[in-house]
Scaffold this motif. Structure first.
Motif, PDB file in Angstrom:
ATOM      1  N   VAL A  20       5.058   0.374   9.686  1.00  0.00           N
ATOM      2  CA  VAL A  20       3.615   0.512   9.903  1.00  0.00           C
ATOM      3  C   VAL A  20       2.952  -0.855  10.006  1.00  0.00           C
ATOM      4  CG1 VAL A  20       1.463   1.381   8.904  1.00  0.00           C
ATOM      5  CG2 VAL A  20       3.540   2.755   8.782  1.00  0.00           C
ATOM      6  N   GLY A  21       3.329  -1.787   9.112  1.00  0.00           N
ATOM      7  CA  GLY A  21       2.740  -3.127   9.147  1.00  0.00           C
ATOM      8  C   GLY A  21       3.061  -3.865  10.426  1.00  0.00           C
ATOM      9  N   ALA A  22       4.325  -3.763  10.885  1.00  0.00           N
ATOM     10  CA  ALA A  22       4.704  -4.449  12.122  1.00  0.00           C
ATOM     11  C   ALA A  22       3.931  -3.909  13.317  1.00  0.00           C
ATOM     12  CB  ALA A  22       6.209  -4.314  12.342  1.00  0.00           C
ATOM     13  N   LEU A  23       3.778  -2.589  13.391  1.00  0.00           N
ATOM     14  CA  LEU A  23       3.042  -2.005  14.506  1.00  0.00           C
ATOM     15  C   LEU A  23       1.564  -2.387  14.453  1.00  0.00           C
ATOM     16  CD1 LEU A  23       4.646   1.573  14.658  1.00  0.00           C
ATOM     17  CD2 LEU A  23       5.106  -0.385  16.145  1.00  0.00           C
ATOM     18  N   LEU A  64      12.504   3.512   0.605  1.00  0.00           N
ATOM     19  CA  LEU A  64      11.758   4.287   1.591  1.00  0.00           C
ATOM     20  C   LEU A  64      10.365   3.705   1.822  1.00  0.00           C
ATOM     21  CD1 LEU A  64      11.545   6.754   3.425  1.00  0.00           C
ATOM     22  CD2 LEU A  64      10.754   8.071   1.439  1.00  0.00           C
ATOM     23  N   GLY A  65       9.679   3.352   0.729  1.00  0.00           N
ATOM     24  CA  GLY A  65       8.344   2.773   0.876  1.00  0.00           C
ATOM     25  C   GLY A  65       8.375   1.450   1.612  1.00  0.00           C
ATOM     26  N   THR A  66       9.402   0.627   1.323  1.00  0.00           N
ATOM     27  CA  THR A  66       9.509  -0.656   2.016  1.00  0.00           C
ATOM     28  C   THR A  66       9.746  -0.454   3.506  1.00  0.00           C
ATOM     29  OG1 THR A  66      10.396  -1.681   0.002  1.00  0.00           O
ATOM     30  CG2 THR A  66      10.760  -2.833   2.092  1.00  0.00           C
ATOM     31  N   ALA A  67      10.640   0.472   3.848  1.00  0.00           N
ATOM     32  CA  ALA A  67      10.916   0.726   5.268  1.00  0.00           C
ATOM     33  C   ALA A  67       9.676   1.240   5.992  1.00  0.00           C
ATOM     34  CB  ALA A  67      12.066   1.730   5.394  1.00  0.00           C
ATOM     35  N   VAL A  68       8.988   2.196   5.390  1.00  0.00           N
ATOM     36  CA  VAL A  68       7.782   2.741   6.018  1.00  0.00           C
ATOM     37  C   VAL A  68       6.709   1.661   6.146  1.00  0.00           C
ATOM     38  CG1 VAL A  68       5.899   4.400   5.752  1.00  0.00           C
ATOM     39  CG2 VAL A  68       8.251   5.079   5.254  1.00  0.00           C
ATOM     40  N   ALA A  85       0.826  -1.203   0.000  1.00  0.00           N
ATOM     41  CA  ALA A  85       0.000   0.000   0.000  1.00  0.00           C
ATOM     42  C   ALA A  85       0.864   1.258   0.000  1.00  0.00           C
ATOM     43  CB  ALA A  85      -0.929  -0.005   1.217  1.00  0.00           C
ATOM     44  N   THR A  86       1.967   1.226   0.767  1.00  0.00           N
ATOM     45  CA  THR A  86       2.845   2.400   0.810  1.00  0.00           C
ATOM     46  C   THR A  86       3.501   2.646  -0.543  1.00  0.00           C
ATOM     47  OG1 THR A  86       3.292   1.953   3.144  1.00  0.00           O
ATOM     48  CG2 THR A  86       4.798   3.444   2.009  1.00  0.00           C
TER      49      THR A  86
END
Length: 506
Positions: A226-229, A218-222, A21-22
């Motif tokens: 977000v997914g982990a949280l 950057l998108g993968t890191a974000v 999604a990111t």
């Protein structure tokens, strides 16, 4: 249940969904920005309006040269050359400038002309990346004539003084006014298209290639963060539900699923806890009904057998006492009859006690049925023919059939006067099975057709999947036939419902 692979777990699926999604949102944002930039460069009238607004702000620098009599054409050329950025930089005191060059992917190119107050061309210069030079002639087009008329009439709205030509070029005509606001003339900026479509496509590809890797990283890191949280919060609410469900499946219905309030998981936990409470109440009620049913059956059996036999034995003992002095032979016969009645009562009590506390029956299904028949035959002395042609069944079905068999055999021993019994369990059709108990006794008297034992067997049989209970004259034996039919289901479904056991038995 087969263990889940890492990528099948909800945590990783949510994380990957957030990453996708990111990246998708970033890609969509880039596409929208590039589309807006392309529209602005290639089609929008807004760029022409911006050129007209900039020209209006800087056109006042030509007023002194236009106000001279005759107009100072050489001064105009110097001013235009300087303001177009090709000559040496203006001195610090020079604040007015006419910036009409568009630097988008490269220097702009076009022509700037100056007209007097009557619209007659005075001079023009061509500008490009190579420099600024005097134009040989300047003849306004029809589109430019409309803009020039507006400029000479004193119009100052940029929206009315700029337009994009049919070829994608930009045209702007702005008035040049003196300090008193009088129109001295007009400046016309004629510019070639700032960028061709294929040049824009090439610039877009270069932009995407240059920023693609950083954007993906950057998108993968974000997305991972977000997914982990998000997954952590969700899993924290699911774990208590899973633990509670495991406990409920083991019969521990007093376990409560505790989930922090505030979202749908808390609502779900409350509903499941309510369901567990209701199920706990239902199980308690069923246990109470089963205990009451068993007490009623025990009372009926004691009344029909042991109580009657003991009453008869008491009568025989009274008769023996009365005849003991005068007729000792008759008294002895009464004592013998009483002894037999007491022995019968004892056997009935042993049978009832074994039904209340049955010995452990082991082996794969239907071996417990065979063991039950053999044990009953040994106690009663009634010969039994057993044929069991059935596969695995769900535990609830197997338990109900065992109870039906116990009740049917008890009725045979107490009421039929039979000397032989036939027990059969097998298939009667596609996905249909039946338990049949036949005897060679006197059958079922009409006054006993509504007995409690028969009602219990009927209720147990009809509670089975597709269950049906039937009493009929015997087929293989001349007495009574008791039949409990039910739906067994596909073999693979049944085998999944029954716990794995070692295969054996007949």
């Amino acid at each position: 249940m087969r263990p889940l692979r890492p990528w099948q777990r909800l945590q990783w699926r949510l994380t990957l969904a957030c990453v996708g999604a990111t990246l998708g949102l970033a890609l969509l944002l880039v596409v929208v920005l590039l589309a807006l930039a392309g529209n602005y460069l290639l089609r929008s009238q807004g760029m022409a309006v911006d050129v007209a607004a900039e020209a209006l702000a800087k056109a006042g620098g030509l007023a002194p040269a236009l106000a001279a009599r005759p107009p100072d054409v050489d001064a105009m050329e110097r001013i235009l050359s300087r303001e177009l950025g090709q000559a040496e930089a203006p001195p610090p005191s020079q604040e007015n400038a006419l910036e009409v060059e568009i630097r988008l992917g490269g220097p702009g190119a076009g022509t700037v002309g100056v007209l007097d107050a009557k619209g007659a061309p005075l001079m023009a210069v061509d500008f490009s990346g190579a420099g600024v030079s005097r134009a040989e002639g300047f003849s306004p087009s029809a589109e430019e004539a409309v803009l020039i008329t507006r400029a000479l009439s004193g119009v100052t709205a940029p929206e009315s003084l700029g337009l994009r030509g049919d070829n994608g070029g930009l045209v702007a005509a702005v008035p040049v006014r003196d300090g008193a606001g009088h129109v001295l003339g007009a400046v016309v900026a004629r510019m070639k298209p700032p960028m061709r479509p294929r040049d824009f496509v090439g610039s877009v590809l270069g932009f995407v290639l240059a920023l693609g890797v950083p954007l993906v990283l950057l998108g993968t890191a974000v997305g991972l963060v977000v997914g982990a949280l998000s997954a952590r919060r969700l899993l924290a609410g699911l774990r208590p539900l899973t633990s509670a469900a495991d406990a409920w499946s083991k019969g521990e219905l007093d376990v409560v699923a505790s989930v922090p309030p505030g979202d749908e998981l808390a609502v779900l936990a409350d509903r499941l806890n309510q369901m567990a409470g209701q199920l706990r109440a239902v199980v308690g009620l069923r246990q109470e009904l089963a205990a009451r049913e068993e007490r009623d059956r025990l009372a009926r059996d004691l009344h029909d057998t042991v109580k009657q036999h003991l009453f008869a034995a008491a009568m025989q003992l009274g008769a023996a006492k009365a005849h003991l002095q005068r007729q000792p032979e008759r008294a002895e016969a009464c004592l013998t009859e009483a002894s037999e009645l007491v022995g019968t009562s004892q056997r009935e009590l042993v049978s009832l006690l074994q039904e209340l506390r049955p010995r452990a029956l082991g082996g794969p299904w239907p071996e417990p049925l065979r063991q039950q028949v053999e044990s009953w035959s040994a106690r009663t002395g009634i010969a039994a023919d057993v044929r069991l042609d059935a596969g695995p069944l769900p535990p609830s079905t197997a338990e109900a059939l065992l109870r039906i068999l116990q009740e049917a055999l008890a009725n045979v021993a107490r009421h039929s006067g039979a000397s032989r019994v036939r027990v059969w369990l097998g298939s009667t059709g596609p996905e249909r099975q039946a338990l049949v108990v036949e005897d060679d006794g006197r059958g079922l008297p009409a006054e006993r057709r509504g007995g409690m034992g028969l009602d219990i067997m009927r209720e147990r049989a009809e509670a089975l999947p597709g269950g049906h209970f039937r009493l009929a004259p015997g087929e293989a034996l001349p007495g009574l036939r008791v039949e409990a039919a039910f739906t067994s289901g596909p073999p693979e479904l049944v085998s999944r419902q029954v716990s794995p056991q070692p295969q054996g038995g007949p």
